[in-house]
Design an enzyme around this catalytic site. Structure first.
Site, PDB file in Angstrom:
ATOM      1  NE  ARG A 102     -23.759  -1.840 -16.492  1.00  0.00           N
ATOM      2  CZ  ARG A 102     -23.433  -3.056 -15.799  1.00  0.00           C
ATOM      3  NH1 ARG A 102     -24.416  -3.284 -14.805  1.00  0.00           N
ATOM      4  NH2 ARG A 102     -22.532  -3.654 -15.937  1.00  0.00           N
ATOM      5  CG  HIS A 129     -20.542  -6.194 -20.118  1.00  0.00           C
ATOM      6  ND1 HIS A 129     -19.746  -5.050 -19.585  1.00  0.00           N
ATOM      7  CD2 HIS A 129     -20.923  -6.747 -18.802  1.00  0.00           C
ATOM      8  CE1 HIS A 129     -19.902  -5.160 -18.593  1.00  0.00           C
ATOM      9  NE2 HIS A 129     -20.254  -5.996 -17.854  1.00  0.00           N
ATOM     10  CD  GLN A 132     -17.636  -9.489 -16.752  1.00  0.00           C
ATOM     11  OE1 GLN A 132     -18.210  -8.415 -16.059  1.00  0.00           O
ATOM     12  NE2 GLN A 132     -16.666 -10.228 -16.167  1.00  0.00           N
ATOM     13  CG  ASP A 231     -24.756 -13.046 -18.606  1.00  0.00           C
ATOM     14  OD1 ASP A 231     -24.778 -12.766 -17.211  1.00  0.00           O
ATOM     15  OD2 ASP A 231     -24.907 -12.288 -19.452  1.00  0.00           O
ATOM     16  CB  CYS A 271     -20.086 -11.388 -16.376  1.00  0.00           C
ATOM     17  SG  CYS A 271     -21.953 -11.844 -16.358  1.00  0.00           S
ATOM     18  NE  ARG A 299     -15.669  -5.281 -15.406  1.00  0.00           N
ATOM     19  CZ  ARG A 299     -17.029  -5.103 -15.471  1.00  0.00           C
ATOM     20  NH1 ARG A 299     -17.844  -6.185 -14.872  1.00  0.00           N
ATOM     21  NH2 ARG A 299     -17.588  -4.034 -15.922  1.00  0.00           N
TER      22      ARG A 299
HETATM   23  N1  NVA Z   1     -26.379 -10.138 -19.434  1.00  0.00           N
HETATM   24  C1  NVA Z   1     -26.445  -9.694 -18.214  1.00  0.00           C
HETATM   25  C2  NVA Z   1     -24.836  -8.876 -17.754  1.00  0.00           C
HETATM   26  C3  NVA Z   1     -24.908  -8.506 -16.382  1.00  0.00           C
HETATM   27  C4  NVA Z   1     -23.408  -8.231 -16.057  1.00  0.00           C
HETATM   28  C5  NVA Z   1     -27.291  -8.342 -18.231  1.00  0.00           C
HETATM   29  O1  NVA Z   1     -27.290  -7.863 -19.095  1.00  0.00           O
HETATM   30  O2  NVA Z   1     -28.054  -8.228 -17.219  1.00  0.00           O
HETATM   31  N1   CP Z   2     -20.492  -8.214 -14.436  1.00  0.00           N
HETATM   32  C1   CP Z   2     -21.065  -6.943 -14.051  1.00  0.00           C
HETATM   33  O1   CP Z   2     -20.853  -6.095 -14.849  1.00  0.00           O
HETATM   34  O2   CP Z   2     -21.568  -6.788 -12.774  1.00  0.00           O
HETATM   35  P1   CP Z   2     -22.482  -5.462 -12.639  1.00  0.00           P
HETATM   36  O3   CP Z   2     -23.682  -5.446 -13.195  1.00  0.00           O
HETATM   37  O4   CP Z   2     -22.415  -5.695 -11.128  1.00  0.00           O
HETATM   38  O5   CP Z   2     -21.712  -4.147 -12.720  1.00  0.00           O
END
Ligand code: NVA
Ligand code: CP
Length: 314
Positions: A102, A129, A132, A231, A271, A299
């Site tokens: 990540r 992502h 997801q 989101d 998400c 997930r």
């Molecule tokens: N768009 C959000 C998704 C979190 C799972 C982010 O990147 O923070």
């Molecule tokens: N939806 C998702 O990826 O959640 P987290 O940021 O908690 O991993």
């Protein structure tokens, strides 16, 4: 050559179908034991951003598949002090069977994949992502499949309305994913958060071209929708833009009125994490049409299937 999962189109349609089948199988069997197809493997998890769902579901998935997860916060390894992504990839691949990553720049996961030589899973970048997105589509397929119907067929032709930040990673994943899974996609957000150049270029290269609509009228987007998705308005790394984003995106908050304007059996997904009173109201989160907890649970099952596809032995 090792396989990687950096974007939705890295797997074929047939592979995605077998991922869904494996996910359904391990979900149904979880209380009766685990298929330890990654037995004896060690996997690194490099996280440069916060995570609840992705981190915990991947750690549990690896353990239940028989593998050993090694969590590596970026700042605990030399990457955080300036060691290059390339050198990190070359070293870690000598120890590990695969990496779950990540990070911010999508190019980092591409470098880890090309330089390391072991399977790499994108656990969220600023651009996409995909874990997801596969989970979201699997969750819908579970809901919509008639008895005996193929899971992939169950989502084909269904309409998704995505509201809010249409330039974020999840919106990009839906743009690519809706095309891959042959779903209809209507995006709705402020003009300044319309889909960006990078996803348009990827769509031109990977597919027959962009196949979605974009409108600034959320009611137009949700008309006849089978599912409404949102989101956060302020993605990780965008915190300095919070005030402007919240002001611009306010009209795209998912309310009960918007749910009521879609198909009668519409579903709502997010998400997570959710910011109540921003992109979604508490009333919508509590509505029976909301399936966010199944979505979060899945997930685990879908990521097991992705790991199995990349590195499973039998
Ligand atoms: N768009 C959000 C998704 C979190 C799972 C982010 O990147 O923070
Ligand atoms: N939806 C998702 O990826 O959640 P987290 O940021 O908690 O991993």
């Amino acid at each position: 050559m090792n396989k990687h999962f950096l974007k939705e189109t890295d797997f074929s349609w047939e592979t995605a179908a077998s991922i869904f089948a494996f996910a359904a199988e391990v979900k149904a069997q979880r209380d009766h034991g685990h298929r330890q197809t990654l037995s004896g493997q060690s996997w690194g998890m490099i996280f440069s951003k916060s995570s609840t769902r992705t981190r915990v579901s991947f750690e549990v998935a690896l353990r239940e598949l028989g593998a050993n997860p090694i969590f590596l916060n970026r700042n605990d390894i030399q990457l955080g002090r300036g060691e290059s992504v390339t050198d990190t990839a070359k070293v870690l691949s000598r120890y590990l069977h695969g990496l779950i990553v990540r990070t911010y720049d999508h190019s980092d996961v591409e470098i880890l994949a090309s330089e390391g030589g072991k399977p790499v899973v994108n656990a969220l970048t600023d651009f996409l992502h995909p874990c997801q997105l596969y989970t979201d589509v699997f969750t819908l397929a579970e809901r919509w499949a008639r008895p005996g119907q193929d899971l992939m067929d169950a989502v084909r032709g269904k309409k998704v309305a995505f509201l809010g930040d249409c330039a974020c990673n999840l919106a990009n994943s839906w743009i690519l994913g809706a095309d891959f899974f042959e779903m209809e996609l209507a995006l709705s957000g402020p003009a300044s958060f319309a889909p960006g150049e990078e996803i348009m270029t990827l769509m031109k290269n990977e597919t027959a071209g962009p196949r979605f609509t974009f409108t600034q009228d959320p009611y137009e987007a949700v008309r006849d929708a089978d599912m409404i998705y949102t989101d956060v308005w302020v993605s990780m790394g965008k915190e300095q833009e919070s005030a402007d984003r919240i002001k611009e995106m306010r009209p795209f908050s998912v309310t009960k009125n918007l749910l009521d304007a879609a198909k009668p059996d519409v579903l709502f997904m997010h998400c997570l994490p959710a910011y109540v009173g921003m992109e979604v109201t508490q009333e919508v989160l509590d509505d029976p049409r909301t399936i966010i907890w199944d979505q979060a649970e899945n997930r685990l099952h879908v990521q097991k299937a992705i790991l199995n596809e990349l590195a499973g032995r039998g």
